[in-house]
Design a protein around this motif. Structure first.
Motif, PDB file in Angstrom:
ATOM      1  N   SER A 145       0.831  -1.171  -0.043  1.00  8.16           N
ATOM      2  CA  SER A 145      -0.001  -0.054  -0.083  1.00  8.16           C
ATOM      3  C   SER A 145       0.950   1.451  -0.054  1.00  8.16           C
ATOM      4  CB  SER A 145      -0.971  -0.057   0.972  1.00  8.16           C
ATOM      5  OG  SER A 145      -0.130   0.045   2.290  1.00  8.16           O
ATOM      6  N   ALA A 146       2.216   1.167   0.330  1.00 11.87           N
ATOM      7  CA  ALA A 146       2.918   2.252   0.181  1.00 11.87           C
ATOM      8  C   ALA A 146       3.627   2.394  -1.054  1.00 11.87           C
ATOM      9  CB  ALA A 146       3.945   2.192   1.410  1.00 11.87           C
ATOM     10  N   SER A 147       3.495   1.682  -1.859  1.00 12.59           N
ATOM     11  CA  SER A 147       4.073   1.952  -3.277  1.00 12.59           C
ATOM     12  C   SER A 147       3.447   3.193  -3.925  1.00 12.59           C
ATOM     13  CB  SER A 147       3.685   0.553  -4.431  1.00 12.59           C
ATOM     14  OG  SER A 147       4.434  -0.799  -3.716  1.00 12.59           O
ATOM     15  N   ASP A 148       4.383   3.945  -4.479  1.00 13.71           N
ATOM     16  CA  ASP A 148       3.990   5.220  -5.005  1.00 13.71           C
ATOM     17  C   ASP A 148       4.356   5.309  -6.693  1.00 13.71           C
ATOM     18  OD1 ASP A 148       6.754   7.488  -4.351  1.00 13.71           O
ATOM     19  OD2 ASP A 148       6.706   5.283  -5.307  1.00 13.71           O
ATOM     20  N   TYR A 149       4.729   4.333  -7.043  1.00 13.84           N
ATOM     21  CA  TYR A 149       4.782   4.387  -8.571  1.00 13.84           C
ATOM     22  C   TYR A 149       4.844   2.939  -9.158  1.00 13.84           C
ATOM     23  CZ  TYR A 149       7.714   4.639 -12.863  1.00 13.84           C
ATOM     24  OH  TYR A 149       8.257   4.582 -14.322  1.00 13.84           O
ATOM     25  N   PHE A 150       4.045   2.947 -10.241  1.00 16.30           N
ATOM     26  CA  PHE A 150       3.805   1.822 -11.010  1.00 16.30           C
ATOM     27  C   PHE A 150       4.158   1.598 -12.492  1.00 16.30           C
ATOM     28  CE2 PHE A 150       1.333   0.129  -7.310  1.00 16.30           C
ATOM     29  CZ  PHE A 150       1.079   1.421  -6.609  1.00 16.30           C
ATOM     30  N   ILE A 151       4.593   0.715 -13.080  1.00 15.27           N
ATOM     31  CA  ILE A 151       4.853   0.655 -14.383  1.00 15.27           C
ATOM     32  C   ILE A 151       4.384  -0.715 -15.152  1.00 15.27           C
ATOM     33  CG2 ILE A 151       7.094  -0.614 -13.777  1.00 15.27           C
ATOM     34  CD1 ILE A 151       8.400   1.336 -15.871  1.00 15.27           C
TER      35      ILE A 151
ATOM     36  N   ILE B  28       2.625   5.192 -14.054  1.00 16.15           N
ATOM     37  CA  ILE B  28       1.744   6.127 -13.322  1.00 16.15           C
ATOM     38  C   ILE B  28       2.260   6.280 -11.976  1.00 16.15           C
ATOM     39  CG2 ILE B  28       0.150   4.130 -12.641  1.00 16.15           C
ATOM     40  CD1 ILE B  28      -2.012   6.235 -13.079  1.00 16.15           C
ATOM     41  N   ARG B  29       2.147   7.297 -11.294  1.00 19.13           N
ATOM     42  CA  ARG B  29       2.287   7.488  -9.949  1.00 19.13           C
ATOM     43  C   ARG B  29       1.084   7.528  -9.144  1.00 19.13           C
ATOM     44  NH1 ARG B  29       7.282   8.670  -8.800  1.00 19.13           N
ATOM     45  NH2 ARG B  29       8.662   9.276 -10.347  1.00 19.13           N
ATOM     46  N   SER B  30       1.210   7.396  -7.796  1.00 22.67           N
ATOM     47  CA  SER B  30       0.212   7.128  -6.841  1.00 22.67           C
ATOM     48  C   SER B  30      -0.720   8.435  -6.946  1.00 22.67           C
ATOM     49  CB  SER B  30       0.547   6.845  -5.760  1.00 22.67           C
ATOM     50  OG  SER B  30       1.236   7.750  -5.094  1.00 22.67           O
ATOM     51  N   ASN B  31      -0.238   9.547  -7.217  1.00 23.27           N
ATOM     52  CA  ASN B  31      -1.043  10.721  -7.106  1.00 23.27           C
ATOM     53  C   ASN B  31      -2.140  10.994  -8.335  1.00 23.27           C
ATOM     54  OD1 ASN B  31       0.656  11.532  -8.757  1.00 23.27           O
ATOM     55  ND2 ASN B  31       1.167  13.307  -7.941  1.00 23.27           N
TER      56      ASN B  31
ATOM     57  N   ALA C 192       4.772  -3.674 -12.368  1.00 18.62           N
ATOM     58  CA  ALA C 192       5.663  -3.608 -11.139  1.00 18.62           C
ATOM     59  C   ALA C 192       5.312  -2.326 -10.470  1.00 18.62           C
ATOM     60  CB  ALA C 192       6.978  -3.531 -11.920  1.00 18.62           C
ATOM     61  N   GLU C 193       5.651  -2.465  -9.300  1.00 15.58           N
ATOM     62  CA  GLU C 193       5.739  -1.384  -8.338  1.00 15.58           C
ATOM     63  C   GLU C 193       6.922  -1.029  -7.654  1.00 15.58           C
ATOM     64  OE1 GLU C 193       3.692  -2.931  -4.499  1.00 15.58           O
ATOM     65  OE2 GLU C 193       3.748  -4.847  -5.441  1.00 15.58           O
ATOM     66  N   ASN C 194       7.229   0.221  -7.376  1.00 16.48           N
ATOM     67  CA  ASN C 194       8.272   0.730  -6.678  1.00 16.48           C
ATOM     68  C   ASN C 194       8.125   0.429  -5.350  1.00 16.48           C
ATOM     69  OD1 ASN C 194      10.883   2.189  -6.379  1.00 16.48           O
ATOM     70  ND2 ASN C 194       9.621   3.892  -5.743  1.00 16.48           N
ATOM     71  N   TRP C 195       9.254  -0.385  -4.802  1.00 19.44           N
ATOM     72  CA  TRP C 195       8.886  -0.805  -3.270  1.00 19.44           C
ATOM     73  C   TRP C 195       9.379   0.100  -2.092  1.00 19.44           C
ATOM     74  CZ3 TRP C 195       6.103  -4.910  -1.796  1.00 19.44           C
ATOM     75  CH2 TRP C 195       6.387  -5.652  -0.505  1.00 19.44           C
ATOM     76  N   TRP C 196       8.633   0.308  -1.214  1.00 23.17           N
ATOM     77  CA  TRP C 196       8.658   0.977  -0.234  1.00 23.17           C
ATOM     78  C   TRP C 196       8.634   0.411   1.190  1.00 23.17           C
ATOM     79  CZ3 TRP C 196       9.908   6.634   0.254  1.00 23.17           C
ATOM     80  CH2 TRP C 196       9.871   7.117  -0.949  1.00 23.17           C
ATOM     81  N   SER C 197       9.428   0.616   2.085  1.00 21.72           N
ATOM     82  CA  SER C 197       9.387   0.068   3.509  1.00 21.72           C
ATOM     83  C   SER C 197       9.760   0.920   4.392  1.00 21.72           C
ATOM     84  CB  SER C 197       9.908  -1.353   3.246  1.00 21.72           C
ATOM     85  OG  SER C 197       9.659  -1.845   4.775  1.00 21.72           O
ATOM     86  N   GLY C 198       9.116   1.185   5.770  1.00 19.50           N
ATOM     87  CA  GLY C 198       9.474   2.011   6.620  1.00 19.50           C
ATOM     88  C   GLY C 198       9.868   3.299   6.081  1.00 19.50           C
TER      89      GLY C 198
END
Lengths: 113, 116
Positions: B28-34, B50-53, B91-97
Motif C-alpha cells: 500500500s506504500a508503493s507510489d510508482y507503478f509501471i 503512473i504515480r500514486s497521485n 511492477a511497483e516501486n517498493w517502499w518500506s519504513g
C-alpha cells in the motif's frame, strides 16, 4: 542511443564450469540491476548497484553467484560452479537516479548441462 | 514427474478489440507503478507508468488505471493488434519504513494473444 548491452546472448556450458555474464548499462544511468527469469519463478531481482556500489544482494541465490561493477559502464555476474538449475534467462537493467523506469537489455539465455 | 511452474493468466482477443490486463499489487506504500511488455526472446520493454497521485494516465493506444483503495492496476490497450501479443508485467516501486528501496517488484505477468 544504445540501450543496455548484454553478452553473450546465449551460453551453453557444462555443470561445474564457471560462467560470466556481462552488462553495459545505458550511459549516464546510476543504477544497474541483475534479474533472472525462469518459468518456475518468473522474474527475480538478484542484485542491484547504485553508483557502482552493491546496495541489495538479498536475491542472490547462494555463494556460487557473485556480481561486480568495477566502473559505471560495466558489470559482471559470475556463477562458479554452475549447476543445471541455474539455467535461465539473465537480464540486466539500468536507470537514472532521478527516475524509477528501468530499461532492460536483451538478456543472456544460459543453459547448464 | 510433472514440473510445476507459474500458471500465468492468459487473455485472448481478436484483432481490433480492446484488451484489459489486470494486476493486483501488494504494498500500500508503493507510489510508482509501471507496465512492461515482453515479447518472446526479448527483454521487458517499458510501456507506460503512473504515480500514486494519479488515477489514470494515457499513452498511445494504452491507458493505465490505478485504484489505490483496492490496490489494483489495469492496462487497457485500444484496437489490439497482432503485434501486441506478448507477456505483460506490472511492477511497483517498493517502499518500506519510509524508505524507497530503489527497486521494482514485478508481478507474474499475463499472456496476451491477439488473433488476426
Amino acid at each position: 542511443d544504445a540501450g543496455v548491452i548484454q553478452s553473450p546472448r546465449h551460453e551453453v556450458t557444462e555443470m561445474g564450469q564457471e560462467v560470466t555474464l556481462r552488462c553495459k548499462p545505458i550511459s549516464g544511468h546510476d543504477y544497474l540491476f541483475w534479474y533472472r527469469q525462469t518459468m518456475m519463478r518468473g522474474l527475480e531481482l538478484l542484485i542491484y548497484f547504485n553508483n557502482n556500489v552493491p546496495i541489495d544482494d538479498s536475491g542472490m541465490p547462494e555463494d556460487r553467484f557473485s556480481a561486480k561493477m568495477p566502473n559505471a559502464s560495466f558489470s559482471t555476474l559470475k556463477i562458479q560452479p554452475s549447476e543445471p538449475r541455474d539455467s535461465a534467462v539473465y537480464f540486466c537493467a539500468s536507470r537514472r537516479d532521478t527516475q524509477e523506469t528501468q530499461y532492460f537489455g536483451p538478456g543472456t539465455r544460459l543453459l547448464v548441462l | 514427474g510433472e514440473s510445476v511452474g507459474l500458471h500465468l493468466p492468459t487473455l485472448s482477443v481478436q484483432e481490433g478489440d480492446n484488451s484489459i490486463i489486470n494486476c493486483a499489487y501488494s504494498n500500500s506504500a508503493s507510489d510508482y507503478f509501471i507496465w512492461y511488455k515482453q515479447e518472446s526472446g526479448k527483454g521487458p520493454q517499458f510501456i507506460i507508468d503512473i504515480r500514486s497521485n494519479m488515477d489514470k494516465r494515457q499513452g498511445q493506444r494504452v491507458t493505465v488505471l490505478l485504484n489505490k483503495t483496492v490496490k489494483h492496476l489495469s492496462l487497457q490497450i485500444a484496437a489490439t493488434q497482432p503485434g501486441d501479443s506478448a507477456v505483460y508485467f506490472c511492477a511497483e516501486n517498493w517502499w518500506s519504513g519510509g524508505t524507497s528501496y530503489g527497486k521494482l517488484t514485478f508481478g507474474q505477468g499475463t499472456i496476451l494473444t491477439v488473433h488476426p
